[in-house]
Design a protein around this motif. Structure first.
Motif, PDB file in Angstrom:
ATOM      1  N   VAL A   1    -100.915  31.177  58.333  1.00 27.81           N
ATOM      2  CA  VAL A   1    -100.173  31.054  57.077  1.00 27.81           C
ATOM      3  C   VAL A   1    -101.000  30.122  56.196  1.00 27.81           C
ATOM      4  CG1 VAL A   1     -98.068  30.196  55.997  1.00 27.81           C
ATOM      5  CG2 VAL A   1     -97.939  31.398  58.194  1.00 27.81           C
ATOM      6  N   ILE A   2    -101.397  30.623  55.027  1.00 35.07           N
ATOM      7  CA  ILE A   2    -102.298  29.870  54.154  1.00 35.07           C
ATOM      8  C   ILE A   2    -101.505  29.180  53.048  1.00 35.07           C
ATOM      9  CG2 ILE A   2    -104.330  29.989  52.661  1.00 35.07           C
ATOM     10  CD1 ILE A   2    -104.901  30.827  55.548  1.00 35.07           C
ATOM     11  N   LYS A   3    -101.649  27.862  53.016  1.00 37.31           N
ATOM     12  CA  LYS A   3    -100.957  27.073  51.997  1.00 37.31           C
ATOM     13  C   LYS A   3    -101.721  27.163  50.666  1.00 37.31           C
ATOM     14  CE  LYS A   3     -99.245  23.056  53.413  1.00 37.31           C
ATOM     15  NZ  LYS A   3     -99.105  21.636  53.788  1.00 37.31           N
ATOM     16  N   VAL A   4    -101.009  27.367  49.570  1.00 34.96           N
ATOM     17  CA  VAL A   4    -101.635  27.344  48.233  1.00 34.96           C
ATOM     18  C   VAL A   4    -100.858  26.330  47.399  1.00 34.96           C
ATOM     19  CG1 VAL A   4    -102.462  28.695  46.277  1.00 34.96           C
ATOM     20  CG2 VAL A   4    -102.083  29.829  48.487  1.00 34.96           C
TER      21      VAL A   4
ATOM     22  N   ALA B   1     -90.509  22.588  47.489  1.00 33.42           N
ATOM     23  CA  ALA B   1     -89.954  22.176  46.191  1.00 33.42           C
ATOM     24  C   ALA B   1     -91.059  21.747  45.227  1.00 33.42           C
ATOM     25  CB  ALA B   1     -88.967  21.032  46.403  1.00 33.42           C
ATOM     26  N   ASP B   2     -92.190  21.260  45.775  1.00 34.46           N
ATOM     27  CA  ASP B   2     -93.266  20.797  44.887  1.00 34.46           C
ATOM     28  C   ASP B   2     -94.094  21.949  44.317  1.00 34.46           C
ATOM     29  OD1 ASP B   2     -94.848  21.695  46.960  1.00 34.46           O
ATOM     30  OD2 ASP B   2     -95.812  19.777  47.362  1.00 34.46           O
ATOM     31  N   GLY B   3     -93.738  23.183  44.640  1.00 40.60           N
ATOM     32  CA  GLY B   3     -94.448  24.332  44.090  1.00 40.60           C
ATOM     33  C   GLY B   3     -95.477  24.932  45.040  1.00 40.60           C
ATOM     34  N   THR B   4     -95.676  24.299  46.190  1.00 39.20           N
ATOM     35  CA  THR B   4     -96.597  24.867  47.178  1.00 39.20           C
ATOM     36  C   THR B   4     -96.064  26.218  47.635  1.00 39.20           C
ATOM     37  OG1 THR B   4     -97.282  22.698  47.970  1.00 39.20           O
ATOM     38  CG2 THR B   4     -97.603  24.545  49.475  1.00 39.20           C
ATOM     39  N   ARG B   5     -96.965  27.216  47.706  1.00 36.57           N
ATOM     40  CA  ARG B   5     -96.539  28.535  48.156  1.00 36.57           C
ATOM     41  C   ARG B   5     -97.466  28.991  49.284  1.00 36.57           C
ATOM     42  NH1 ARG B   5     -95.357  32.110  43.032  1.00 36.57           N
ATOM     43  NH2 ARG B   5     -94.127  33.247  44.540  1.00 36.57           N
ATOM     44  N   TYR B   6     -97.147  30.138  49.875  1.00 37.67           N
ATOM     45  CA  TYR B   6     -97.863  30.549  51.083  1.00 37.67           C
ATOM     46  C   TYR B   6     -98.304  32.002  51.037  1.00 37.67           C
ATOM     47  CZ  TYR B   6     -95.971  26.230  52.919  1.00 37.67           C
ATOM     48  OH  TYR B   6     -95.658  24.917  53.090  1.00 37.67           O
ATOM     49  N   LEU B   7     -99.499  32.235  51.607  1.00 39.92           N
ATOM     50  CA  LEU B   7     -99.943  33.588  51.918  1.00 39.92           C
ATOM     51  C   LEU B   7     -99.576  33.803  53.383  1.00 39.92           C
ATOM     52  CD1 LEU B   7    -103.491  33.562  50.251  1.00 39.92           C
ATOM     53  CD2 LEU B   7    -101.585  35.075  49.620  1.00 39.92           C
ATOM     54  N   VAL B   8     -98.657  34.707  53.615  1.00 40.79           N
ATOM     55  CA  VAL B   8     -98.174  34.932  54.982  1.00 40.79           C
ATOM     56  C   VAL B   8     -98.786  36.222  55.525  1.00 40.79           C
ATOM     57  CG1 VAL B   8     -96.125  35.288  56.420  1.00 40.79           C
ATOM     58  CG2 VAL B   8     -96.018  33.740  54.444  1.00 40.79           C
ATOM     59  N   ALA B   9     -99.344  36.141  56.720  1.00 43.89           N
ATOM     60  CA  ALA B   9    -100.010  37.303  57.316  1.00 43.89           C
ATOM     61  C   ALA B   9     -99.012  38.438  57.548  1.00 43.89           C
ATOM     62  CB  ALA B   9    -100.660  36.887  58.631  1.00 43.89           C
TER      63      ALA B   9
ATOM     64  N   GLU C   1     -96.523  38.597  43.723  1.00 38.72           N
ATOM     65  CA  GLU C   1     -95.697  39.220  44.772  1.00 38.72           C
ATOM     66  C   GLU C   1     -96.287  39.029  46.172  1.00 38.72           C
ATOM     67  OE1 GLU C   1     -97.180  40.793  42.317  1.00 38.72           O
ATOM     68  OE2 GLU C   1     -98.318  42.521  43.057  1.00 38.72           O
ATOM     69  N   ARG C   2     -97.553  38.588  46.246  1.00 36.52           N
ATOM     70  CA  ARG C   2     -98.147  38.360  47.576  1.00 36.52           C
ATOM     71  C   ARG C   2     -97.933  36.924  48.064  1.00 36.52           C
ATOM     72  NH1 ARG C   2    -103.682  41.915  47.716  1.00 36.52           N
ATOM     73  NH2 ARG C   2    -102.832  43.645  46.538  1.00 36.52           N
ATOM     74  N   LEU C   3     -97.342  36.106  47.230  1.00 36.80           N
ATOM     75  CA  LEU C   3     -97.101  34.715  47.607  1.00 36.80           C
ATOM     76  C   LEU C   3     -95.658  34.528  48.051  1.00 36.80           C
ATOM     77  CD1 LEU C   3     -99.003  32.922  44.728  1.00 36.80           C
ATOM     78  CD2 LEU C   3     -99.455  32.574  47.173  1.00 36.80           C
ATOM     79  N   ALA C   4     -95.491  33.950  49.227  1.00 38.07           N
ATOM     80  CA  ALA C   4     -94.138  33.665  49.708  1.00 38.07           C
ATOM     81  C   ALA C   4     -93.691  32.338  49.117  1.00 38.07           C
ATOM     82  CB  ALA C   4     -94.149  33.584  51.228  1.00 38.07           C
ATOM     83  N   PRO C   5     -92.378  32.216  48.841  1.00 40.66           N
ATOM     84  CA  PRO C   5     -91.875  30.946  48.319  1.00 40.66           C
ATOM     85  C   PRO C   5     -92.151  29.826  49.310  1.00 40.66           C
ATOM     86  CG  PRO C   5     -90.135  32.602  48.486  1.00 40.66           C
ATOM     87  CD  PRO C   5     -91.353  33.190  49.107  1.00 40.66           C
TER      88      PRO C   5
END
Ligand code: SF4
Length: 212
Positions: free
Chosen positions: A41-44, A65-73, A58-62
């Motif tokens: 799981v890649i943190k962005v 709260a600070d706005g960090t989002r994730y690329l989930v495999a 649409e490829r970023l998972a929520p």
């Protein structure tokens, strides 16, 4: 097939600099795409505006709260930004703009720590086993032994840490070992004070990184 990992001391300095917020690590990945296809799981983070501009929303998972989002495999373990028909002929579709997590990922850290990347991460583990460090001098050899000893201590002496808290992910343990290896340049791994010294070394590393 063995792969040259470079001089250990030089690698260790660069890795610590990268973990402290410096440049990403140049890794001779060749045709290996293990880190893009191993269910990470890649943190962005919100400040990664360049990466965020190149990743469809649409490829970023929520995330946080600070706005960090994730690329989930996906179910195959592939990152949503990985494209291609097979693992060997494909790659990152946003390589030049990939997130910081990907830029700082260097699987040689597992070779340095004397451990595998984790269960099911077959492609990465094959590469980890193939890296061969050179040693610039005797000090470099001692540093490698110290990083491996730190990782071994973290895995085998969990009860010596407050509330038995040691990260369970292999990558987190390897990072802690790189941050705290100096403890093992001078101490026996069986020293009862070692856990406290590791914690202090990691805090000191993080504080120095924040000041830099
Ligand atoms: S963003 Fe690119 S480099 Fe990072 S894991 Fe996904 S495919 Fe790999």
């Amino acid at each position: 097939m063995p792969h040259a990992a470079g001089g250990f001391s030089a690698w260790l300095r660069a890795m610590r600099g990268s973990l402290a917020g410096g440049e990403g690590m140049p890794v001779a990945c060749g045709d290996c795409v293990g880190c893009c296809t191993s269910s990470y799981v890649i943190k962005v983070r919100p400040h990664e505006t360049n990466a965020l501009r190149h990743i469809p929303a649409e490829r970023l998972a929520p995330g946080e709260a600070d706005g960090t989002r994730y690329l989930v495999a996906n179910a195959k373990g592939h990152c949503p930004m990985f494209s291609g028909s097979t693992e060997r002929d494909a790659g990152c579709s946003i390589y030049a703009h990939r997130p910081e997590t990907c830029r700082t990922y260097d699987c040689r850290i597992f070779t340095a720590a004397g451990m595998e990347a984790g269960e099911g991460k077959t492609m990465i583990n094959e590469r980890v086993a193939s890296w061969r460090f050179d040693y610039e001098d005797e000090q470099a050899r001692r540093e490698h032994q110290a990083v491996s000893a730190a990782a071994q201590f973290l895995r085998q002496h969990v009860v010596r840490f407050p509330n038995g808290h040691v990260p369970s992910r292999a990558s987190d343990i390897a990072v802690l070992a790189v941050k705290s290896y100096t403890v093992f340049m001078d101490h026996s791994p069986d020293d009862a004070a070692t856990a406290g010294a590791i914690i202090a070394a990691c805090r000191e590393f993080d504080a120095a990184a924040r000041r830099a």
